[in-house]
Design a protein around this motif. Structure first.
Motif, PDB file in Angstrom:
ATOM      1  N   ALA A   1       0.828  -1.200   0.000  1.00 25.43           N
ATOM      2  CA  ALA A   1       0.000   0.000   0.000  1.00 25.43           C
ATOM      3  C   ALA A   1       0.853   1.236   0.000  1.00 25.43           C
TER       4      ALA A   1
ATOM      5  N   THR B   1       1.583   2.758  -3.247  1.00 26.69           N
ATOM      6  CA  THR B   1       0.470   3.429  -3.864  1.00 26.69           C
ATOM      7  C   THR B   1       0.536   4.932  -3.696  1.00 26.69           C
TER       8      THR B   1
ATOM      9  N   LYS C   1      -9.259   6.191  -9.450  1.00 25.94           N
ATOM     10  CA  LYS C   1      -8.399   5.174  -8.842  1.00 25.94           C
ATOM     11  C   LYS C   1      -7.051   5.129  -9.537  1.00 25.94           C
TER      12      LYS C   1
ATOM     13  N   ILE D   1      -5.443   1.704  -5.765  1.00 23.49           N
ATOM     14  CA  ILE D   1      -5.687   2.524  -4.584  1.00 23.49           C
ATOM     15  C   ILE D   1      -6.659   3.634  -4.945  1.00 23.49           C
TER      16      ILE D   1
ATOM     17  N   VAL E   1      -5.647   6.477   2.048  1.00 22.13           N
ATOM     18  CA  VAL E   1      -6.134   5.752   0.880  1.00 22.13           C
ATOM     19  C   VAL E   1      -6.703   4.391   1.292  1.00 22.13           C
TER      20      VAL E   1
ATOM     21  N   ALA F   1      -6.341   0.681  -0.126  1.00 24.86           N
ATOM     22  CA  ALA F   1      -5.488  -0.082  -1.033  1.00 24.86           C
ATOM     23  C   ALA F   1      -6.100  -1.463  -1.241  1.00 24.86           C
TER      24      ALA F   1
END
Length: 196
Positions: free
Chosen positions: A12, A15, A73, A118, A127, A129
């Motif tokens: 994550a 991201t 996204k 994400i 966020v 993820a």
């Protein structure tokens, strides 16, 4: 005890790096997870708690990140974080061995986290993820809320609860079955990420 990310999550983290660019063209970059990061798995037995810490210095830096924007996204392609199972330390030789057995590490020596997409949580830097986690040859998808702090180093933190049984994993029983490991384990991650 499958760790994995925040893993995360770990993945994550990758991201949030992408939020610095806002066009729809496919982008590619690489990131490094810093030594100040932490990732560990927590579990419980019917008699005590345990914690298995991943050796952050064992990350294979840099990590390649490829993504593009789709609506609201960020969609990722072939962006993976690989965790070698033998890089977890649970605090002793016997419990490390048990942890390896639980993960079927002799056949599956890696835990793989694939960052899929994400999306930003409205009015925050945080966020959601979407991450696919592969353990012992089985892949499950998770949507993880990830806290993001942006200073000189991007800091990503999150938690995830998973079930061993989702991966067809079973903890070994000790002392004639008197000690048992709970099916639920928690993965905690706090990752520092810088663009290479």
């Amino acid at each position: 005890m499958m760790i994995i990310k925040k893993f995360v999550f770990l993945i994550a983290i990758l991201t949030a790096v992408a939020f610095t660019t806002r066009d729809s063209v496919s982008k590619s970059t690489s990131v490094v997870i810093t030594a100040e990061s932490s990732l560990f798995v927590k579990g419980t037995t019917n008699v005590s708690n345990f914690s298995c810490v991943f050796n952050i210095n064992k990350f294979k830096n840099p990590i390649q990140v490829t993504y593009h924007l789709k609506s609201d996204k960020m969609v990722f392609n072939k962006t993976a974080l690989i965790l070698e199972t033998d890089c977890f330390d649970c605090g002793g030789k016997a419990i490390n061995s048990d942890f390896q057995k639980i993960l079927k590490a002799d056949r599956y020596p890696q835990i793989k986290l694939y960052l899929k997409e994400i999306s930003q949580i409205e009015n925050t830097l945080d966020v959601h993820a979407l991450v696919n986690i592969e353990i012992a040859g089985i892949t499950k998808s998770y949507k993880i809320p990830v806290k993001v702090k942006n200073n000189e180093t991007l800091r990503i933190a999150g938690d995830l609860r998973i079930s061993l049984s989702d991966y067809n994993l079973e903890a070994p029983k000790k002392i004639f079955g008197l000690i048992s490991v709970d099916d639920k384990i928690e993965i905690h991650f706090q990752l520092g990420v810088i663009e290479k």
